[in-house]
Design a protein around this motif. Structure first.
Motif, PDB file in Angstrom:
ATOM      1  N   ASP A  42      -9.710   2.537 -29.687  1.00  9.56           N
ATOM      2  CA  ASP A  42      -9.817   3.974 -29.446  1.00  9.56           C
ATOM      3  C   ASP A  42     -11.024   4.299 -28.585  1.00  9.56           C
ATOM      4  OD1 ASP A  42      -7.534   4.639 -30.825  1.00  9.56           O
ATOM      5  OD2 ASP A  42      -8.562   5.115 -32.699  1.00  9.56           O
ATOM      6  N   PHE A  43     -12.139   3.613 -28.849  1.00  8.56           N
ATOM      7  CA  PHE A  43     -13.363   3.885 -28.099  1.00  8.56           C
ATOM      8  C   PHE A  43     -13.191   3.519 -26.622  1.00  8.56           C
ATOM      9  CE2 PHE A  43     -17.624   2.836 -26.518  1.00  8.56           C
ATOM     10  CZ  PHE A  43     -18.301   3.994 -26.852  1.00  8.56           C
ATOM     11  N   SER A  44     -12.634   2.333 -26.348  1.00 10.31           N
ATOM     12  CA  SER A  44     -12.509   1.869 -24.966  1.00 10.31           C
ATOM     13  C   SER A  44     -11.442   2.641 -24.193  1.00 10.31           C
ATOM     14  CB  SER A  44     -12.182   0.374 -24.936  1.00 10.31           C
ATOM     15  OG  SER A  44     -10.919   0.121 -25.535  1.00 10.31           O
ATOM     16  N   MET A  45     -10.469   3.223 -24.911  1.00 15.79           N
ATOM     17  CA  MET A  45      -9.369   3.916 -24.237  1.00 15.79           C
ATOM     18  C   MET A  45      -9.532   5.431 -24.255  1.00 15.79           C
ATOM     19  SD  MET A  45      -7.156   1.362 -23.471  1.00 15.79           S
ATOM     20  CE  MET A  45      -5.430   1.776 -23.624  1.00 15.79           C
ATOM     21  N   SER A  46     -10.695   5.925 -24.636  1.00 14.70           N
ATOM     22  CA  SER A  46     -10.875   7.365 -24.795  1.00 14.70           C
ATOM     23  C   SER A  46     -11.370   8.058 -23.531  1.00 14.70           C
ATOM     24  CB  SER A  46     -11.868   7.645 -25.938  1.00 14.70           C
ATOM     25  OG  SER A  46     -13.157   7.149 -25.612  1.00 14.70           O
ATOM     26  N   VAL A  47     -11.686   7.302 -22.479  1.00 10.96           N
ATOM     27  CA  VAL A  47     -12.222   7.914 -21.258  1.00 10.96           C
ATOM     28  C   VAL A  47     -11.114   8.614 -20.472  1.00 10.96           C
ATOM     29  CG1 VAL A  47     -14.149   6.323 -21.084  1.00 10.96           C
ATOM     30  CG2 VAL A  47     -11.973   5.731 -20.025  1.00 10.96           C
ATOM     31  N   HIS A  48     -11.504   9.569 -19.646  1.00 12.95           N
ATOM     32  CA  HIS A  48     -10.520  10.394 -18.945  1.00 12.95           C
ATOM     33  C   HIS A  48      -9.742   9.599 -17.899  1.00 12.95           C
ATOM     34  CE1 HIS A  48      -8.984  14.446 -18.092  1.00 12.95           C
ATOM     35  NE2 HIS A  48      -8.893  14.055 -16.840  1.00 12.95           N
ATOM     36  N   ASN A  49     -10.333   8.533 -17.366  1.00 14.42           N
ATOM     37  CA  ASN A  49      -9.658   7.768 -16.315  1.00 14.42           C
ATOM     38  C   ASN A  49      -8.947   6.531 -16.855  1.00 14.42           C
ATOM     39  OD1 ASN A  49     -11.939   6.312 -16.929  1.00 14.42           O
ATOM     40  ND2 ASN A  49     -12.408   5.758 -14.808  1.00 14.42           N
ATOM     41  N   THR A  50      -8.574   6.548 -18.143  1.00 14.13           N
ATOM     42  CA  THR A  50      -7.853   5.417 -18.722  1.00 14.13           C
ATOM     43  C   THR A  50      -6.586   5.099 -17.942  1.00 14.13           C
ATOM     44  OG1 THR A  50      -8.688   5.757 -20.972  1.00 14.13           O
ATOM     45  CG2 THR A  50      -6.594   4.626 -20.757  1.00 14.13           C
ATOM     46  N   ALA A  51      -5.758   6.111 -17.682  1.00 14.39           N
ATOM     47  CA  ALA A  51      -4.479   5.881 -17.004  1.00 14.39           C
ATOM     48  C   ALA A  51      -4.690   5.332 -15.597  1.00 14.39           C
ATOM     49  CB  ALA A  51      -3.674   7.177 -16.960  1.00 14.39           C
ATOM     50  N   ALA A  52      -5.623   5.906 -14.848  1.00 14.36           N
ATOM     51  CA  ALA A  52      -5.875   5.442 -13.490  1.00 14.36           C
ATOM     52  C   ALA A  52      -6.358   3.995 -13.486  1.00 14.36           C
ATOM     53  CB  ALA A  52      -6.903   6.346 -12.813  1.00 14.36           C
ATOM     54  N   GLY A  53      -7.281   3.673 -14.372  1.00 17.49           N
ATOM     55  CA  GLY A  53      -7.825   2.323 -14.412  1.00 17.49           C
ATOM     56  C   GLY A  53      -6.780   1.289 -14.771  1.00 17.49           C
ATOM     57  N   LEU A  54      -5.968   1.565 -15.783  1.00 17.58           N
ATOM     58  CA  LEU A  54      -4.968   0.597 -16.211  1.00 17.58           C
ATOM     59  C   LEU A  54      -3.833   0.482 -15.199  1.00 17.58           C
ATOM     60  CD1 LEU A  54      -4.779   1.214 -20.062  1.00 17.58           C
ATOM     61  CD2 LEU A  54      -5.913  -0.635 -18.813  1.00 17.58           C
ATOM     62  N   CYS A  55      -3.512   1.561 -14.495  1.00 16.92           N
ATOM     63  CA  CYS A  55      -2.510   1.488 -13.444  1.00 16.92           C
ATOM     64  C   CYS A  55      -2.997   0.585 -12.310  1.00 16.92           C
ATOM     65  CB  CYS A  55      -2.197   2.877 -12.914  1.00 16.92           C
ATOM     66  SG  CYS A  55      -0.871   2.934 -11.688  1.00 16.92           S
ATOM     67  N   SER A  56      -4.253   0.707 -11.955  1.00 17.57           N
ATOM     68  CA  SER A  56      -4.832  -0.125 -10.909  1.00 17.57           C
ATOM     69  C   SER A  56      -4.839  -1.595 -11.319  1.00 17.57           C
ATOM     70  CB  SER A  56      -6.252   0.341 -10.594  1.00 17.57           C
ATOM     71  OG  SER A  56      -6.870  -0.513  -9.656  1.00 17.57           O
ATOM     72  N   ILE A  57      -5.220  -1.863 -12.575  1.00 21.72           N
ATOM     73  CA  ILE A  57      -5.290  -3.246 -13.049  1.00 21.72           C
ATOM     74  C   ILE A  57      -3.896  -3.860 -13.142  1.00 21.72           C
ATOM     75  CG2 ILE A  57      -5.871  -4.687 -15.036  1.00 21.72           C
ATOM     76  CD1 ILE A  57      -8.171  -2.688 -15.593  1.00 21.72           C
TER      77      ILE A  57
END
Length: 237
Positions: A103-118
């Motif tokens: 929950d802590f690592s995935m709580s940032v606002h750019n979670t979706a953008a970062g994981l889409c890029s990865i």
């Protein structure tokens, strides 16, 4: 006046993952009852389980568009981001409980953008925006600025997740959804123009992304998008 070419568009929401389902929603204005999230085959199962509903739909659409178009810039837009996950963390802190590392690592606002890029192995500029109820217009403005800066294809993904019950006093409960738009500056695709209209004194019936998507599905040539304070007139050329 802002203008852009819409080269591709797709949306996902529980119970709404086919064109016929979206057309029925646009015509009747009714959301499916107790529907499951649409399949997200482009996400590994472990990643899909960790993502919130809105982010899961956003990453699925982002990966799909990255596979179909030569995207060289991406913008992810969400008014609330990971609000539900952040609420869980705050409740845990209030109860003096250990916080979930996930929950802590995935709580940032750019979670979706970062994981889409990865997951998409997309080494391209990505940004995350939040501008309240005017987030779609903020995303479109950013996308057009990037097109004018020289990018040829800009991916714009607008999404929202579930609103925690604690916030229902201030925010209406809506189904999770994601809308992906591929914008260009050439004459191909649908040409759209938008400009500021008048100030609003009432709350719009639908959020900006859903209002635009419904107008497009109904093949309307014009639509008005508001945020409760300002209204923008959109026109298909």
């Amino acid at each position: 006046m802002l203008s852009f070419s819409l080269l591709d568009a797709q949306a996902l929401s529980p119970g709404l993952n086919h064109d016929t389902q979206w057309q029925q929603w646009a015509a009747e204005g009714q959301w499916p009852d107790a529907a499951l999230l649409p399949p997200t085959p482009l996400l590994p199962m472990m990643m899909a389980r960790r993502l919130s509903a809105g982010a899961r739909l956003a990453v699925q659409l982002g990966l799909d568009m990255l596979a179909r178009h030569p995207i060289d810039n991406a913008i992810f837009v969400s008014r609330h981001g990971e609000l539900a996950r952040s609420m869980t963390l705050l409740q845990g802190l209030a109860a003096a409980k250990p916080l979930s590392p996930t929950d802590f690592s995935m709580s940032v606002h750019n979670t979706a953008a970062g994981l889409c890029s990865i997951q998409g192995k997309a080494a391209l500029p990505m940004s995350s925006l939040a501008a309240g109820e005017g987030s779609l217009m903020a995303g479109v403005t950013e996308a057009i600025a990037n097109l004018q800066a020289g990018y040829r294809r800009v991916l714009l993904v607008i999404f929202e997740g579930e609103i925690p019950a604690f916030h229902h006093v201030w925010l209406p409960a809506t189904a999770p959804y994601a809308l992906a738009l591929v914008l260009g500056d050439e004459e191909e695709g649908e040409r759209w123009y938008c400009e500021g209209a008048v100030a609003l004194a009432h709350t719009p019936e639908l959020a900006q992304p859903l209002a635009f998507w419904r107008a497009r599905l109904l093949q309307q040539t014009t639509c008005l998008l508001g945020d409760g304070r300002q209204e923008w007139a959109w026109r298909r050329g």
